[in-house]
Write a protein that holds these residues in place. Sequence first.
Motif, PDB file in Angstrom:
ATOM      1  N   PRO A 161       0.805  -1.222   0.000  1.00  0.00           N
ATOM      2  CA  PRO A 161       0.000   0.000   0.000  1.00  0.00           C
ATOM      3  C   PRO A 161       0.844   1.281   0.000  1.00  0.00           C
ATOM      4  O   PRO A 161       0.462   2.279  -0.604  1.00  0.00           O
ATOM      5  N   ALA A 162       1.997   1.249   0.676  1.00  0.00           N
ATOM      6  CA  ALA A 162       2.862   2.437   0.673  1.00  0.00           C
ATOM      7  C   ALA A 162       3.402   2.714  -0.723  1.00  0.00           C
ATOM      8  O   ALA A 162       3.482   3.869  -1.155  1.00  0.00           O
ATOM      9  N   THR A 163       3.755   1.663  -1.446  1.00  0.00           N
ATOM     10  CA  THR A 163       4.215   1.823  -2.832  1.00  0.00           C
ATOM     11  C   THR A 163       3.096   2.354  -3.706  1.00  0.00           C
ATOM     12  O   THR A 163       3.305   3.251  -4.527  1.00  0.00           O
ATOM     13  N   LEU A 164       1.901   1.807  -3.539  1.00  0.00           N
ATOM     14  CA  LEU A 164       0.752   2.279  -4.311  1.00  0.00           C
ATOM     15  C   LEU A 164       0.474   3.753  -4.027  1.00  0.00           C
ATOM     16  O   LEU A 164       0.244   4.542  -4.956  1.00  0.00           O
ATOM     17  N   LEU A 165       0.523   4.141  -2.785  1.00  0.00           N
ATOM     18  CA  LEU A 165       0.298   5.537  -2.407  1.00  0.00           C
ATOM     19  C   LEU A 165       1.365   6.445  -2.992  1.00  0.00           C
ATOM     20  O   LEU A 165       1.062   7.536  -3.495  1.00  0.00           O
ATOM     21  N   ALA A 203      -4.410  -2.678 -11.942  1.00  0.00           N
ATOM     22  CA  ALA A 203      -3.068  -2.966 -12.459  1.00  0.00           C
ATOM     23  C   ALA A 203      -2.004  -2.304 -11.582  1.00  0.00           C
ATOM     24  O   ALA A 203      -0.948  -2.896 -11.326  1.00  0.00           O
ATOM     25  N   LEU A 204      -2.267  -1.084 -11.122  1.00  0.00           N
ATOM     26  CA  LEU A 204      -1.330  -0.422 -10.203  1.00  0.00           C
ATOM     27  C   LEU A 204      -1.223  -1.162  -8.876  1.00  0.00           C
ATOM     28  O   LEU A 204      -0.132  -1.280  -8.306  1.00  0.00           O
ATOM     29  N   ILE A 205      -2.331  -1.666  -8.385  1.00  0.00           N
ATOM     30  CA  ILE A 205      -2.307  -2.433  -7.141  1.00  0.00           C
ATOM     31  C   ILE A 205      -1.480  -3.704  -7.328  1.00  0.00           C
ATOM     32  O   ILE A 205      -0.628  -4.035  -6.504  1.00  0.00           O
ATOM     33  N   ALA A 206      -1.734  -4.413  -8.418  1.00  0.00           N
ATOM     34  CA  ALA A 206      -0.989  -5.653  -8.683  1.00  0.00           C
ATOM     35  C   ALA A 206       0.504  -5.370  -8.815  1.00  0.00           C
ATOM     36  O   ALA A 206       1.339  -6.084  -8.257  1.00  0.00           O
TER      37      ALA A 206
END
Length: 141
Positions: A77-81, A98-101
């Motif tokens: 989640p930190a990377t996604l944020l 796709a961004l979450i994956a």
Amino acid sequence: MPARELVRRCLVAAVSGVLGTLALWALPAKDLCTGAACFFVALLAVPLMVLGAGLLAYALMALARVRPAWPVALVGPATLLAVTTTVVVPGSLPAFLALIAGSYAFAALVTADELPNAWRVALAAPVVVLFGWGVVLPIVL
């Protein structure tokens, strides 16, 4: 860890992140947002939903025997944020998934025990900079 196991780790993490997010997508958060209540939704419900998606992804990764699963559940989640606040604004649900994956797969790669420390630092440094720039800096200023 053989390359096959590393690929499996990344794929399981990516699928777990997407499934955890899709499970929370059914939560009626939009019904909570009426008038002044939108402020409380932004302050309370959204962080709880991100935490819930991370916990669901953690449980799925633990069931699929991704060891250790907790760093992936924290870094994903930190990377996604970091990526969504600085580089990419997802315009549709498939782009967001796709961004979450990708974020969870990246987290699984960076947190793999067998990856040399130099590679971990080299891969994680840009994400740490993006997180500082897109998340921490607006909070501080």
